[in-house]
Design a protein around this motif. Structure first.
Motif, PDB file in Angstrom:
ATOM      1  N   HIS A 186       0.858  -1.184   0.000  1.00  0.00           N
ATOM      2  CA  HIS A 186       0.000   0.000   0.000  1.00  0.00           C
ATOM      3  C   HIS A 186       0.893   1.233   0.000  1.00  0.00           C
ATOM      4  O   HIS A 186       1.557   1.524   0.973  1.00  0.00           O
ATOM      5  N   ARG A 187       0.899   1.957  -1.108  1.00  0.00           N
ATOM      6  CA  ARG A 187       1.785   3.115  -1.230  1.00  0.00           C
ATOM      7  C   ARG A 187       1.028   4.437  -1.322  1.00  0.00           C
ATOM      8  O   ARG A 187       1.599   5.442  -1.696  1.00  0.00           O
ATOM      9  N   ALA A 188      -0.241   4.430  -1.006  1.00  0.00           N
ATOM     10  CA  ALA A 188      -1.015   5.677  -1.079  1.00  0.00           C
ATOM     11  C   ALA A 188      -0.499   6.665  -0.044  1.00  0.00           C
ATOM     12  O   ALA A 188      -0.195   6.300   1.094  1.00  0.00           O
ATOM     13  N   ARG A 189      -0.414   7.897  -0.456  1.00  0.00           N
ATOM     14  CA  ARG A 189       0.028   8.940   0.472  1.00  0.00           C
ATOM     15  C   ARG A 189      -1.144   9.392   1.332  1.00  0.00           C
ATOM     16  O   ARG A 189      -2.288   9.335   0.906  1.00  0.00           O
ATOM     17  N   THR A 190      -0.847   9.870   2.501  1.00  0.00           N
ATOM     18  CA  THR A 190      -1.869  10.405   3.392  1.00  0.00           C
ATOM     19  C   THR A 190      -2.294  11.777   2.882  1.00  0.00           C
ATOM     20  O   THR A 190      -1.447  12.614   2.596  1.00  0.00           O
ATOM     21  N   ARG A 191      -3.585  11.980   2.761  1.00  0.00           N
ATOM     22  CA  ARG A 191      -4.064  13.298   2.353  1.00  0.00           C
ATOM     23  C   ARG A 191      -3.800  14.280   3.478  1.00  0.00           C
ATOM     24  O   ARG A 191      -3.914  13.945   4.655  1.00  0.00           O
TER      25      ARG A 191
END
Length: 54
Positions: free
Chosen positions: A42-47
């Motif tokens: 999971h490489r999604a960045r934190t908003r």
């Protein structure tokens, strides 16, 4: 209505405790989260608006 029943804190505490909760399901969900986190899948960045550290 003072003295008529349990205090609100006791009622809230009882409401969040679910008897017979799915502890096995919770264990599997936490294990899946940790595996995904540790393998870098999971490489999604934190908003920015979701970042509680600011």
């Amino acid at each position: 209505m003072t003295g008529a029943g349990p205090p609100p804190a006791a009622l809230l505490a009882a409401a969040v405790r679910v008897p017979g909760a799915d502890t096995e399901g919770e264990r599997r969900a936490v294990a899946a989260f940790r595996t995904t986190r540790d393998t870098g899948t999971h490489r999604a960045r934190t908003r920015r608006r979701d970042d509680w550290r600011r």
